[in-house]
Design a protein around this motif. Structure first.
Motif, PDB file in Angstrom:
ATOM      1  N   LEU A   1       7.782  51.843  18.998  1.00 57.51           N
ATOM      2  CA  LEU A   1       8.088  50.662  19.797  1.00 57.51           C
ATOM      3  C   LEU A   1       8.619  49.561  18.884  1.00 57.51           C
ATOM      4  N   VAL A   2       9.867  49.152  19.118  1.00 61.23           N
ATOM      5  CA  VAL A   2      10.469  48.108  18.286  1.00 61.23           C
ATOM      6  C   VAL A   2      10.896  46.892  19.105  1.00 61.23           C
ATOM      7  N   GLY A   3      10.845  46.991  20.435  1.00 56.70           N
ATOM      8  CA  GLY A   3      11.210  45.866  21.278  1.00 56.70           C
ATOM      9  C   GLY A   3      10.367  45.845  22.533  1.00 56.70           C
ATOM     10  N   PHE A   4       9.945  44.648  22.943  1.00 60.13           N
ATOM     11  CA  PHE A   4       9.127  44.510  24.149  1.00 60.13           C
ATOM     12  C   PHE A   4       9.437  43.182  24.817  1.00 60.13           C
ATOM     13  N   LEU A   5       9.435  43.203  26.145  1.00 64.23           N
ATOM     14  CA  LEU A   5       9.613  41.975  26.916  1.00 64.23           C
ATOM     15  C   LEU A   5       8.661  42.000  28.108  1.00 64.23           C
ATOM     16  N   GLY A   6       7.877  40.923  28.254  1.00 68.56           N
ATOM     17  CA  GLY A   6       6.919  40.819  29.344  1.00 68.56           C
ATOM     18  C   GLY A   6       7.355  39.791  30.369  1.00 68.56           C
ATOM     19  N   ILE A   7       7.114  40.091  31.642  1.00 68.50           N
ATOM     20  CA  ILE A   7       7.442  39.203  32.754  1.00 68.50           C
ATOM     21  C   ILE A   7       6.137  38.788  33.407  1.00 68.50           C
ATOM     22  N   TYR A   8       5.863  37.483  33.438  1.00 70.02           N
ATOM     23  CA  TYR A   8       4.561  36.993  33.897  1.00 70.02           C
ATOM     24  C   TYR A   8       4.748  36.020  35.061  1.00 70.02           C
ATOM     25  N   GLY A   9       4.324  36.445  36.235  1.00 68.09           N
ATOM     26  CA  GLY A   9       4.472  35.607  37.411  1.00 68.09           C
ATOM     27  C   GLY A   9       3.314  34.645  37.583  1.00 68.09           C
ATOM     28  N   PHE A  10       3.635  33.391  37.875  1.00 70.18           N
ATOM     29  CA  PHE A  10       2.648  32.356  38.160  1.00 70.18           C
ATOM     30  C   PHE A  10       3.102  31.624  39.419  1.00 70.18           C
ATOM     31  N   GLY A  11       2.617  32.092  40.566  1.00 66.32           N
ATOM     32  CA  GLY A  11       3.047  31.459  41.806  1.00 66.32           C
ATOM     33  C   GLY A  11       4.521  31.705  42.059  1.00 66.32           C
ATOM     34  N   ASP A  12       5.282  30.611  42.215  1.00 65.69           N
ATOM     35  CA  ASP A  12       6.704  30.737  42.520  1.00 65.69           C
ATOM     36  C   ASP A  12       7.586  30.662  41.276  1.00 65.69           C
TER      37      ASP A  12
ATOM     38  N   LEU B   1      17.302  40.218  35.505  1.00 62.27           N
ATOM     39  CA  LEU B   1      17.662  40.883  36.760  1.00 62.27           C
ATOM     40  C   LEU B   1      16.430  41.125  37.623  1.00 62.27           C
ATOM     41  N   GLU B   2      15.346  41.579  37.005  1.00 56.97           N
ATOM     42  CA  GLU B   2      14.104  41.811  37.745  1.00 56.97           C
ATOM     43  C   GLU B   2      13.526  40.501  38.268  1.00 56.97           C
ATOM     44  N   SER B   3      13.550  39.466  37.453  1.00 51.53           N
ATOM     45  CA  SER B   3      12.933  38.190  37.816  1.00 51.53           C
ATOM     46  C   SER B   3      13.689  37.475  38.930  1.00 51.53           C
ATOM     47  N   GLU B   4      15.012  37.560  38.893  1.00 50.97           N
ATOM     48  CA  GLU B   4      15.831  36.867  39.897  1.00 50.97           C
ATOM     49  C   GLU B   4      15.592  37.414  41.299  1.00 50.97           C
ATOM     50  N   LYS B   5      15.102  38.642  41.393  1.00 53.99           N
ATOM     51  CA  LYS B   5      14.841  39.231  42.705  1.00 53.99           C
ATOM     52  C   LYS B   5      13.675  38.559  43.416  1.00 53.99           C
ATOM     53  N   ARG B   6      12.735  37.981  42.648  1.00 55.94           N
ATOM     54  CA  ARG B   6      11.476  37.544  43.246  1.00 55.94           C
ATOM     55  C   ARG B   6      11.096  36.097  42.992  1.00 55.94           C
ATOM     56  N   TYR B   7      11.698  35.452  41.989  1.00 58.31           N
ATOM     57  CA  TYR B   7      11.222  34.118  41.616  1.00 58.31           C
ATOM     58  C   TYR B   7      12.357  33.091  41.623  1.00 58.31           C
ATOM     59  N   PRO B   8      12.121  31.934  42.249  1.00 61.49           N
ATOM     60  CA  PRO B   8      13.149  30.885  42.241  1.00 61.49           C
ATOM     61  C   PRO B   8      13.250  30.156  40.905  1.00 61.49           C
ATOM     62  N   THR B   9      12.162  30.163  40.129  1.00 60.66           N
ATOM     63  CA  THR B   9      12.144  29.448  38.856  1.00 60.66           C
ATOM     64  C   THR B   9      11.810  30.417  37.733  1.00 60.66           C
ATOM     65  N   ILE B  10      12.671  30.453  36.721  1.00 58.82           N
ATOM     66  CA  ILE B  10      12.476  31.352  35.580  1.00 58.82           C
ATOM     67  C   ILE B  10      12.412  30.515  34.308  1.00 58.82           C
ATOM     68  N   LEU B  11      11.324  30.672  33.560  1.00 51.48           N
ATOM     69  CA  LEU B  11      11.145  29.970  32.297  1.00 51.48           C
ATOM     70  C   LEU B  11      11.156  30.970  31.150  1.00 51.48           C
ATOM     71  N   LEU B  12      11.922  30.669  30.116  1.00 51.51           N
ATOM     72  CA  LEU B  12      12.007  31.505  28.932  1.00 51.51           C
ATOM     73  C   LEU B  12      11.133  30.886  27.854  1.00 51.51           C
ATOM     74  N   ASN B  13      10.188  31.666  27.349  1.00 46.75           N
ATOM     75  CA  ASN B  13       9.187  31.161  26.410  1.00 46.75           C
ATOM     76  C   ASN B  13       9.553  31.524  24.975  1.00 46.75           C
ATOM     77  N   ALA B  14       9.489  30.523  24.084  1.00 44.19           N
ATOM     78  CA  ALA B  14       9.758  30.758  22.659  1.00 44.19           C
ATOM     79  C   ALA B  14       8.785  29.933  21.827  1.00 44.19           C
ATOM     80  N   PRO B  15       8.156  30.530  20.814  1.00 48.24           N
ATOM     81  CA  PRO B  15       7.316  29.727  19.917  1.00 48.24           C
ATOM     82  C   PRO B  15       8.135  28.605  19.300  1.00 48.24           C
ATOM     83  N   THR B  16       7.571  27.425  19.222  1.00 43.61           N
ATOM     84  CA  THR B  16       8.301  26.271  18.697  1.00 43.61           C
ATOM     85  C   THR B  16       8.867  26.540  17.305  1.00 43.61           C
ATOM     86  N   LYS B  17       8.131  27.301  16.486  1.00 42.72           N
ATOM     87  CA  LYS B  17       8.538  27.533  15.101  1.00 42.72           C
ATOM     88  C   LYS B  17       9.524  28.693  14.938  1.00 42.72           C
TER      89      LYS B  17
END
Length: 274
Positions: free
Chosen positions: A51-62, A89-105
């Motif tokens: 495993l060299v790449g992973f991406l998680g999708i985490y739903g919180f309400g809308d 593509l997966e997220s746009e099917k179900r959520y109106p708001t999509i946030l991309l998370n990145a560590p500040t550093k």
């Protein structure tokens, strides 16, 4: 549902990425450990069985948060771009708001996000409790959330405290009840419901989530007493205690600091512009 082997591989990859980058990734293992359903919430990329790449999708309400990683030795090969494209593509099917998370550093994350249509939204501090003298206060109590009235109070507090609309709050709370072993508490003061708080104990750590007090009862010390009681309880179990707070929430930040919490990492969130 993720297997034990999946989780171990994600943890190993996370460790390598964090050691190289000097930051903490927010991979929400409490959610990864309780995945259900057939929706594609976790995306994997393997090279030669590793495993060299992973991406998680985490739903919180809308809204949904997306966070991922690629092993340092496999970057600049388009792996993360491919994972992100699939995740969006997966997220746009179900959520109106999509946030991309990145560590500040994480400079590599910031550089990648320049290629994605997004704009900075909020910063979030990850805080850890440093042992501080706290006193348990019997005037504010916590009891398990079990009744229909408790359920309605939780929904209302999600709306008032976090701006989550009712439909999304109901769906999110239902998911938590069905898939999570977290403890959900109702905070009471003078015999009346004053707020709520959720505690997740996993991997030898305690995390505090969903902490909210009804607006008309704020400023009376109820929140501090409730938080102190929870911290004392978890500390007696020998667990390190963590929580997260948005940087712009100055009142919550002051409350947490007054109870002994100190920031040790921060995460930046970018609003994806469809």
């Amino acid at each position: 549902m993720l297997t034990r082997e999946d989780l171990l591989e994600i943890k190993e990859l996370q460790g390598g990425c964090e050691e190289e980058g000097g930051f903490n990734l927010k991979l929400n293992f409490d959610m990864l450990e309780n995945r259900i359903g057939k929706q594609k919430k976790d995306l994997f990329h393997y090279e030669d069985g590793k495993l060299v790449g992973f991406l998680g999708i985490y739903g919180f309400g809308d809204k949904v948060e997306i966070c991922g990683m690629v092993h340092p030795d496999y970057r600049r090969r388009g792996i993360f771009s491919e994972l992100m494209e699939r995740g969006l593509l997966e997220s746009e099917k179900r959520y109106p708001t999509i946030l991309l998370n990145a560590p500040t550093k994480s400079q590599s994350a910031k550089q990648f996000l320049k290629s994605v249509p997004c704009a900075f939204s909020i910063a979030e501090y990850q805080m850890k409790w440093q042992e501080t003298q706290l006193s348990e206060d019997p005037t504010v109590t916590l009891r398990p959330s079990i009744s229909p009235e408790d359920w309605e109070a939780e929904i209302q507090l999600d709306f008032l405290g976090f701006g989550i609309n009712e439909e999304a709050a109901r769906a999110f709370n239902q998911t938590i009840r069905e898939t999570s072993g977290d403890e959900r508490f109702i905070i009471e003061a003078e015999g009346k419901t004053a707020g709520k708080i959720r505690v997740s104990e996993s991997n030898g750590e305690a995390w505090i989530y969903g902490f909210a007090i009804f607006p008309e009862l704020q400023g009376k010390g109820i929140g501090r007493k409730a938080l102190s009681n929870v911290v004392i309880r978890e500390h007696q179990k020998g667990l390190p205690i963590f929580l997260e707070v948005e940087a712009k929430n100055a009142n919550a930040l002051r409350l947490y600091e007054s109870c002994g919490f100190r920031s040790y990492h921060s995460q930046d969130y970018y609003l994806y512009e469809k």
